[in-house]
Design an enzyme around this catalytic site. Structure first.
Site, PDB file in Angstrom:
ATOM      1  N   ARG A 142       0.840  -0.938  -0.028  1.00  0.00           N
ATOM      2  CA  ARG A 142      -0.031  -0.009   0.313  1.00  0.00           C
ATOM      3  C   ARG A 142       1.335   1.047  -0.374  1.00  0.00           C
ATOM      4  O   ARG A 142       2.238   1.304   0.380  1.00  0.00           O
ATOM      5  CB  ARG A 142      -0.741  -0.216   1.302  1.00  0.00           C
ATOM      6  CG  ARG A 142      -1.981   1.007   1.617  1.00  0.00           C
ATOM      7  CD  ARG A 142      -2.488   1.481   2.905  1.00  0.00           C
ATOM      8  NE  ARG A 142      -3.806   0.703   2.529  1.00  0.00           N
ATOM      9  CZ  ARG A 142      -4.385  -0.533   3.782  1.00  0.00           C
ATOM     10  NH1 ARG A 142      -3.206   0.217   4.383  1.00  0.00           N
ATOM     11  NH2 ARG A 142      -5.164  -1.626   3.405  1.00  0.00           N
TER      12      ARG A 142
ATOM     13  N   ARG B 241      -4.195   2.222  16.683  1.00  0.00           N
ATOM     14  CA  ARG B 241      -5.372   1.548  16.404  1.00  0.00           C
ATOM     15  C   ARG B 241      -5.375   2.702  15.244  1.00  0.00           C
ATOM     16  O   ARG B 241      -4.419   3.449  15.148  1.00  0.00           O
ATOM     17  CB  ARG B 241      -6.194   1.395  16.472  1.00  0.00           C
ATOM     18  CG  ARG B 241      -7.224   0.304  16.028  1.00  0.00           C
ATOM     19  CD  ARG B 241      -6.785  -0.737  16.255  1.00  0.00           C
ATOM     20  NE  ARG B 241      -8.889  -1.850  15.751  1.00  0.00           N
ATOM     21  CZ  ARG B 241      -8.643  -2.147  14.346  1.00  0.00           C
ATOM     22  NH1 ARG B 241      -7.357  -2.244  13.931  1.00  0.00           N
ATOM     23  NH2 ARG B 241      -9.479  -3.636  14.445  1.00  0.00           N
ATOM     24  N   LYS B 242      -5.879   2.321  13.777  1.00  0.00           N
ATOM     25  CA  LYS B 242      -5.414   3.096  12.432  1.00  0.00           C
ATOM     26  C   LYS B 242      -6.311   4.499  12.913  1.00  0.00           C
ATOM     27  O   LYS B 242      -7.061   4.879  13.381  1.00  0.00           O
ATOM     28  CB  LYS B 242      -5.761   2.506  11.080  1.00  0.00           C
ATOM     29  CG  LYS B 242      -7.156   1.635  11.530  1.00  0.00           C
ATOM     30  CD  LYS B 242      -7.905   1.762  10.102  1.00  0.00           C
ATOM     31  CE  LYS B 242      -9.494   1.087   9.891  1.00  0.00           C
ATOM     32  NZ  LYS B 242      -9.559   0.815   8.961  1.00  0.00           N
TER      33      LYS B 242
ATOM     34  N   GLY C 298     -16.260  -7.021   1.564  1.00  0.00           N
ATOM     35  CA  GLY C 298     -16.132  -8.683   1.926  1.00  0.00           C
ATOM     36  C   GLY C 298     -16.570  -9.207   3.450  1.00  0.00           C
ATOM     37  O   GLY C 298     -16.428 -10.388   3.456  1.00  0.00           O
TER      38      GLY C 298
ATOM     39  N   CYS D 224     -14.285  -2.157   4.631  1.00  0.00           N
ATOM     40  CA  CYS D 224     -13.018  -1.860   3.753  1.00  0.00           C
ATOM     41  C   CYS D 224     -13.844  -0.792   2.619  1.00  0.00           C
ATOM     42  O   CYS D 224     -13.568   0.208   2.425  1.00  0.00           O
ATOM     43  CB  CYS D 224     -11.744  -2.065   3.359  1.00  0.00           C
ATOM     44  SG  CYS D 224     -11.090  -3.266   4.915  1.00  0.00           S
ATOM     45  N   GLY D 225     -15.062  -1.739   2.151  1.00  0.00           N
ATOM     46  CA  GLY D 225     -16.397  -0.889   1.000  1.00  0.00           C
ATOM     47  C   GLY D 225     -16.923   0.537   1.169  1.00  0.00           C
ATOM     48  O   GLY D 225     -17.416   0.377   0.780  1.00  0.00           O
TER      49      GLY D 225
END
Length: 590
Positions: free
Chosen positions: A136, A250-251, A508, A513-514
């Protein structure tokens, strides 16, 4: 932080000339970015709770021994070995020389492969592409060059069918098929073309998102590129690696808003800068805490804070330090920044941010929000005039964001031949080519790539189609998404006619993430049972997400729908809720 200061070139120098401080001000609903509502009394927090959980040792932040009870497995991996040493101390050079089968024999090197390499932007695809990685990139504001695009194409080309690239919902590239022995050379190549993958995964600040039309949009409020470049340089120490911000709980996501369209989706970011003036000065109100996770999704809330241009970077650092120092490191489902805000209360969290500001001061939010709440979000597909006379930009539809090496080479060629060698990526997984001479627009539109694959004017139901990686490559995905999203949409548009775009997002797994919760219609992968009781791939269907000034997260409409039954359900939803009209299908038509 107390010694940090950033100097911008000149006050208001990034403002669009047509919306400078002397122009008519545009106001949004003050509750959108200004004062939290309803007001809450400050929570009682003990001094012990406000003790930083981490301390600096040998240049890196580590979790103090006294706070290690009940921590999650990822925190244990970080304690077992500092991930950034793989980059900052060239540990990747040695790791890349070890045969892959040997790496799995030791827990430490296995953790390097599966966890610590994510700090370098490398994600091992153990389940579906054993021995290969997704890489990424960092791409502030989604801006990239033809040279960078060609380099990435050259990387994935060597991996044949295993290599491809995806545009992400955070405006950046992910390349696939990478093997570990190649990584040191790839990292050097990235540096040579001005790219980096550092700090793009795990407990780091993800790609900084901005207006994809920054600097070229006649209606923009402010050019977001300079702010995002500075933020990214600060967070990564100019791509050298910055341990100040590499051991977050965390992110963490950040965006800077540049137009009334809110292309950046501020309500789902941990920190969003919302343009606002105050006493004749340009700056930003702050939203904080927006996030998605498998167990909870939350919209960002006002911090009741306004910063001038000069404090854009310092306040980001102060917020990150508060999160780093005080955030929970237990259950990973409760470690995003909003959980800390909930625990301390908005005012308590704000106080911790103030303490970490260079001058220990933070102004209250401004009521002079520059976002127009009645603005209708514009479509960037096709040809549009830029603010620069004689130039246009062309928005291209990239079906579910997937491209191959040859596609990237062609896009780079088009950017050079017709534009200025620049490409813009969008959070909807599409591409914009800017700076095209009006006299060259027709020739660009006649290019085979734009006629056959990446359409400037895609079918109306394809315009808002977004899909995560899915289980083709991602080990966490429960279902295949990209090919299925295209197939379902093709079948649906054969059965109904719509008059306006309907945004459909596929993810998914529950990690979303979508971003299915912001879609008009969202599909979250799951396993379910069909009419015969057989376990099959399915989806939980969401309806009602909104973006823009009246943003709202969608709700579950129906759970556990077998994928084979999605087409008739989507048709019904489009007819019932989005004004679609059923088409007459000829007998025998497939």
């Amino acid at each position: 932080m107390s010694s940090f200061h950033v100097k911008f070139p000149a006050p208001n120098s990034f403002l669009n000339p047509i919306t400078t401080l002397s122009s008519t001000r545009l106001y949004a609903n003050p509750s959108q970015t200004a004062v939290p509502a309803p007001a809450q009394a400050p929570k009682e927090i003990t001094a012990d709770r406000l003790e930083p959980r981490v301390e600096k040792r040998d240049g890196y932040y580590v979790l103090k021994e006294k706070f290690r009870d009940g921590i999650n497995p990822q925190e244990k991996v970080k304690i077992g070995g500092e991930p950034m040493k793989l980059f900052m101390e060239n540990g990747i050079e040695d790791l890349a020389k070890i045969p892959f089968e040997e790496l799995d024999k030791s827990k430490d090197t296995k953790d390097d492969v599966d966890v610590r390499l994510k700090w370098l932007g490398l994600f091992h695809r153990r389940k579906h592409q054993y021995g290969r990685f997704m890489m990424r990139l960092k791409l502030p504001n989604g801006v990239t060059t033809s040279a960078q695009t060609r380099y990435l194409a050259s990387v994935i080309k060597q991996y044949g069918e295993q290599g491809c690239a995806d545009i992400t919902t955070r405006q950046n590239w992910q390349i696939r098929g990478v093997t570990l022995p190649d990584v040191p050379a790839i990292l050097k190549g990235l540096e040579e073309v001005g790219l980096t993958s550092i700090q793009s995964g795990m407990d780091n600040v993800r790609n900084a998102v901005g207006n994809p039309l920054a600097g070229i949009d006649p209606h923009e409020i402010v050019d977001t590129r300079p702010y995002l470049d500075l933020l990214s340089q600060y967070i990564t120490a100019n791509s050298r690696g910055n341990p100040e911000f590499t051991n977050l709980p965390r992110k963490w996501n950040v965006c800077v808003i540049g137009s009334h369209d809110l292309y950046e989706h501020p309500h789902i970011n941990d920190l969003a800068y919302m343009p606002a003036t105050k006493n004749g000065r340009f700056g930003f109100n702050l939203l904080v805490g927006g996030f998605f996770s498998a167990k909870r999704c939350a919209e960002a809330i006002p911090l009741d804070a306004w910063v001038s241009e000069e404090d854009v970077v310092p306040v980001c650092g102060a917020i990150l330090e508060a999160f780093r120092d005080l955030g929970s490191r237990g259950n990973r489902q409760k470690t995003r920044m909003m959980w800390l805000i909930d625990e301390l209360g908005v005012e308590g969290f704000r106080s911790e941010v103030v303490e970490r500001m260079p001058q220990q001061a933070l102004e209250r939010a401004s009521s002079e929000d520059l976002i127009d709440p009645k603005w209708e979000r514009r479509d960037y597909f096709g040809v549009h005039p830029q603010k620069q006379e004689g130039l246009s930009f062309v928005g291209l539809h990239i079906p579910v964001g997937r491209v191959q090496a040859d596609d990237m080479d062609q896009l780079a060629r088009l950017a050079d031949e017709y534009g200025s060698g620049e490409l813009r990526l969008t959070v909807e997984q599409n591409i914009i080519i800017p700076n095209i001479q009006n006299s060259n627009v027709k020739a660009l539109l006649d290019e085979p790539l734009l006629k056959e694959k990446f359409l400037p004017e895609p079918p109306i139901l394809m315009k808002g189609l977004v899909a995560c990686t899915g289980n083709q490559f991602c080990g966490q995905a429960i279902i295949e998404t990209k090919a299925r999203a295209l197939k379902v949409t093709e079948e649906v548009k054969r059965l109904v006619s719509v008059t306006h775009p309907v945004r459909m997002h596929w993810t998914g797994c529950p990690n979303t993430c979508g971003q299915v919760q912001v879609a008009d219609i969202g599909f979250m992968g799951c396993m379910t049972r069909d009419e015969n009781g057989k376990v099959v791939e399915g989806a939980d269907v969401f309806v009602g997400g909104r973006i823009g000034s009246d943003s709202h997260l969608g709700d579950v409409y129906k759970k556990g729908v077998p994928c084979k039954d999605l087409v008739p359900l989507v048709v019904d939803i489009l007819v019932d809720k989005f004004g679609a009209v059923r088409r007459e299908v000829e007998e025998g038509e497939e």
